[in-house]
Design a protein around this motif. Structure first.
Motif, mmCIF file in Angstrom:
data_model
loop_
_atom_site.group_PDB
_atom_site.id
_atom_site.type_symbol
_atom_site.label_atom_id
_atom_site.label_comp_id
_atom_site.label_asym_id
_atom_site.label_seq_id
_atom_site.Cartn_x
_atom_site.Cartn_y
_atom_site.Cartn_z
ATOM 1 N N LEU A 108 0.839 -1.204 0.000
ATOM 2 C CA LEU A 108 0.000 0.000 0.000
ATOM 3 C C LEU A 108 0.868 1.247 0.000
ATOM 4 C CD1 LEU A 108 -2.646 1.658 0.441
ATOM 5 C CD2 LEU A 108 -2.343 1.250 2.903
ATOM 6 N N THR A 109 0.579 2.173 -0.890
ATOM 7 C CA THR A 109 1.195 3.488 -0.837
ATOM 8 C C THR A 109 0.177 4.509 -0.341
ATOM 9 O OG1 THR A 109 2.053 5.339 -2.139
ATOM 10 C CG2 THR A 109 0.794 3.686 -3.337
ATOM 11 N N ILE A 110 0.587 5.283 0.648
ATOM 12 C CA ILE A 110 -0.225 6.370 1.201
ATOM 13 C C ILE A 110 0.521 7.653 0.876
ATOM 14 C CG2 ILE A 110 -1.285 7.337 3.276
ATOM 15 C CD1 ILE A 110 -0.995 4.567 4.579
ATOM 16 N N ALA A 111 0.037 8.413 -0.080
ATOM 17 C CA ALA A 111 0.825 9.544 -0.579
ATOM 18 C C ALA A 111 -0.043 10.483 -1.398
ATOM 19 C CB ALA A 111 2.006 9.032 -1.410
ATOM 20 N N GLY A 112 0.583 11.539 -1.905
ATOM 21 C CA GLY A 112 -0.107 12.509 -2.741
ATOM 22 C C GLY A 112 -0.034 12.130 -4.204
ATOM 23 N N ILE A 164 2.039 9.125 -5.759
ATOM 24 C CA ILE A 164 1.292 7.886 -5.970
ATOM 25 C C ILE A 164 1.662 7.218 -7.295
ATOM 26 C CG2 ILE A 164 -1.012 7.031 -6.561
ATOM 27 C CD1 ILE A 164 -0.812 7.203 -3.625
ATOM 28 N N GLN A 165 1.782 8.035 -8.330
ATOM 29 C CA GLN A 165 2.053 7.470 -9.653
ATOM 30 C C GLN A 165 3.417 6.781 -9.700
ATOM 31 O OE1 GLN A 165 0.661 10.362 -8.973
ATOM 32 N NE2 GLN A 165 -1.121 10.669 -10.284
ATOM 33 N N ALA A 166 4.444 7.418 -9.142
ATOM 34 C CA ALA A 166 5.772 6.801 -9.107
ATOM 35 C C ALA A 166 5.773 5.570 -8.217
ATOM 36 C CB ALA A 166 6.807 7.809 -8.614
ATOM 37 N N ASP A 167 5.058 5.641 -7.101
ATOM 38 C CA ASP A 167 5.009 4.512 -6.169
ATOM 39 C C ASP A 167 4.429 3.271 -6.839
ATOM 40 O OD1 ASP A 167 5.928 6.328 -4.313
ATOM 41 O OD2 ASP A 167 4.012 6.540 -3.268
ATOM 42 N N ILE A 168 3.312 3.437 -7.530
ATOM 43 C CA ILE A 168 2.660 2.302 -8.185
ATOM 44 C C ILE A 168 3.561 1.727 -9.274
ATOM 45 C CG2 ILE A 168 0.722 1.652 -9.675
ATOM 46 C CD1 ILE A 168 -1.006 3.597 -8.041
ATOM 47 N N LYS A 169 4.225 2.599 -10.026
ATOM 48 C CA LYS A 169 5.144 2.111 -11.062
ATOM 49 C C LYS A 169 6.281 1.310 -10.441
ATOM 50 C CE LYS A 169 4.235 6.117 -14.041
ATOM 51 N NZ LYS A 169 4.788 7.372 -14.582
ATOM 52 N N ALA A 170 6.887 1.845 -9.369
ATOM 53 C CA ALA A 170 8.031 1.179 -8.747
ATOM 54 C C ALA A 170 7.633 -0.157 -8.132
ATOM 55 C CB ALA A 170 8.655 2.087 -7.689
ATOM 56 N N ALA A 214 0.351 -3.168 -6.191
ATOM 57 C CA ALA A 214 0.230 -1.882 -5.505
ATOM 58 C C ALA A 214 -1.226 -1.466 -5.360
ATOM 59 C CB ALA A 214 0.988 -0.804 -6.273
ATOM 60 N N CYS A 215 -1.574 -0.995 -4.160
ATOM 61 C CA CYS A 215 -2.845 -0.309 -3.944
ATOM 62 C C CYS A 215 -2.530 1.042 -3.315
ATOM 63 C CB CYS A 215 -3.783 -1.124 -3.069
ATOM 64 S SG CYS A 215 -3.125 -1.583 -1.453
ATOM 65 N N SER A 216 -3.523 1.930 -3.223
ATOM 66 C CA SER A 216 -3.182 3.297 -2.843
ATOM 67 C C SER A 216 -4.252 3.980 -2.003
ATOM 68 C CB SER A 216 -2.928 4.140 -4.100
ATOM 69 O OG SER A 216 -4.115 4.264 -4.865
ATOM 70 N N VAL A 217 -3.773 4.916 -1.187
ATOM 71 C CA VAL A 217 -4.616 5.875 -0.477
ATOM 72 C C VAL A 217 -4.052 7.255 -0.782
ATOM 73 C CG1 VAL A 217 -5.215 6.796 1.796
ATOM 74 C CG2 VAL A 217 -5.356 4.329 1.364
ATOM 75 N N ILE A 218 -4.873 8.099 -1.397
ATOM 76 C CA ILE A 218 -4.403 9.424 -1.807
ATOM 77 C C ILE A 218 -4.669 10.434 -0.694
ATOM 78 C CG2 ILE A 218 -4.685 11.275 -3.496
ATOM 79 C CD1 ILE A 218 -5.376 9.156 -5.562
ATOM 80 N N THR A 219 -3.618 11.151 -0.305
ATOM 81 C CA THR A 219 -3.701 12.115 0.790
ATOM 82 C C THR A 219 -3.836 13.552 0.317
ATOM 83 O OG1 THR A 219 -1.295 12.293 0.860
ATOM 84 C CG2 THR A 219 -2.319 10.632 2.284
ATOM 85 N N ALA A 220 -3.430 13.810 -0.922
ATOM 86 C CA ALA A 220 -3.498 15.163 -1.472
ATOM 87 C C ALA A 220 -3.451 15.070 -2.987
ATOM 88 C CB ALA A 220 -2.336 16.018 -0.974
ATOM 89 N N ILE A 221 -4.035 16.062 -3.641
ATOM 90 C CA ILE A 221 -3.953 16.165 -5.096
ATOM 91 C C ILE A 221 -3.093 17.378 -5.420
ATOM 92 C CG2 ILE A 221 -5.233 16.502 -7.235
ATOM 93 C CD1 ILE A 221 -7.657 15.228 -5.838
ATOM 94 N N THR A 222 -1.974 17.144 -6.100
ATOM 95 C CA THR A 222 -1.136 18.272 -6.490
ATOM 96 C C THR A 222 -1.317 18.571 -7.971
ATOM 97 O OG1 THR A 222 0.828 16.983 -7.146
ATOM 98 C CG2 THR A 222 0.596 17.522 -4.802
ATOM 99 N N SER A 223 -1.292 19.851 -8.282
ATOM 100 C CA SER A 223 -1.198 20.281 -9.680
ATOM 101 C C SER A 223 0.293 20.462 -9.942
ATOM 102 C CB SER A 223 -1.951 21.595 -9.881
ATOM 103 O OG SER A 223 -3.313 21.435 -9.525
ATOM 104 N N GLN A 224 0.875 19.539 -10.696
ATOM 105 C CA GLN A 224 2.324 19.425 -10.728
ATOM 106 C C GLN A 224 2.785 18.923 -12.086
ATOM 107 O OE1 GLN A 224 5.735 17.079 -8.015
ATOM 108 N NE2 GLN A 224 3.581 16.981 -7.469
#
Length: 287
Positions: free
Chosen positions: A18-22, A31-37, A45-55
């Motif tokens: 599980l990745t818990i990240a933005g 989150i995107q890099a975590d799932i790829k790695a 990989a599963c995920s919990v999103i803590t923030a949405i960045t415009s990046q």
């Protein structure tokens, strides 16, 4: 572990991480890099999103923290259904989110917890409120099997100046141990004049140098996210901590070495998470 097949890209009983990240809208970090790695290193990989960045590769233009109750509901959803072996924690944005994540880690007690204390993006943009650092230190870091600060993050956590030499890195060891995590990987990537990228793996009684040849590239967006995710992935697969760190260091080194094969954005581009697959495809095409 059962070997994968073309019809099943993951082995049967693949460990779940599980990745818990933005979220990084540019796809290079978070989150995107975590799932790829995690996927590239053989885990689900599963995920919990803590923030949405415009990046993008040039920087962060906006951050929207996810409301506490929705972070909590995401955590409950994955933990009550999936057999999560390891958790990687990245960007948490503020104290409220840190508190709910720590509470749920205590409730569900995953076997491994990797904390990447994300505070500043590669572009220099602040990703964690200064007021939240103390909450991170008291609530979450003591639960971790390993934390993975870079030099500025290590300085922020210990209240010291950012190391500019390997000697100054070594001088931080005792203060980092005192934070309460079972282990610390202090990353020396910011010492850009060094020929090698040297990290210190700090355990209760010992300190081990983890070294790799430095590859000169500006495309290093998401390196910290990728490394910590790979550590969590390798831990979930049954490796001990030292081996997981060494395997992850090898993986990120290769991902950086192949980063210039990608052409993404005009700033700090991403590392190449799937370098091994691309190499295999090229080899198959030549045969």
């Amino acid at each position: 572990m059962t070997t994968s097949t073309d019809s099943h890209p993951f082995p049967i009983n693949t460990p779940i991480v599980l990745t818990i990240a933005g979220s990084d809208s540019g796809g290079g970090a978070g989150i995107q890099a975590d799932i790829k790695a995690m996927s590239a290193t053989g885990s689900y990989a599963c995920s919990v999103i803590t923030a949405i960045t415009s990046q993008n590769t040039l920087g962060v233009s906006a951050i929207f923290p996810i409301p506490r109750d929705h972070v909590e509901s995401q955590l409950d959803a994955v933990f009550t259904d999936l057999n999560i072996v390891a958790v990687k924690v990245g960007m948490l944005a503020d104290s409220t989110i840190i508190q709910v994540v720590a509470s749920k880690i205590k409730q569900y007690q995953p076997k491994f917890l990797v904390v990447d204390p994300v505070m500043v993006a590669t572009s220099g943009d602040l990703l964690l409120e200064h007021s939240a650092i103390s909450t991170l230190k008291t609530e979450l870091i003591p639960l971790a099997d390993i934390i993975t600060p870079n030099l500025p993050e290590g300085a922020a956590l210990t209240g010291s100046s950012t190391p500019e030499t390997e000697q100054e890195m070594s001088a931080m060891v005792d203060e980092l141990r005192a934070l309460g995590a079972k282990a610390v990987l202090l990353k020396g990537g910011h010492l850009e004049k060094n020929e090698n990228s040297n990290d210190l793996l700090i355990l209760n009684e010992t300190t081990t140098l983890i070294s790799a040849k430095r590859f000169p590239t500006k495309n290093t967006h998401g390196t910290g996210c990728t490394l910590s995710s790979a550590i969590a992935s390798y831990l979930a697969q049954g490796n001990d901590l030292i081996d997981a760190v060494k395997l992850a260091k090898t993986y990120i080194t290769q991902a950086i070495t192949h980063a210039d094969e990608l052409e993404v954005g005009n700033g700090h581009g991403p590392v190449h998470h799937f370098f091994a697959w691309n190499q295999a495809e090229k080899s198959d095409a030549q045969q």
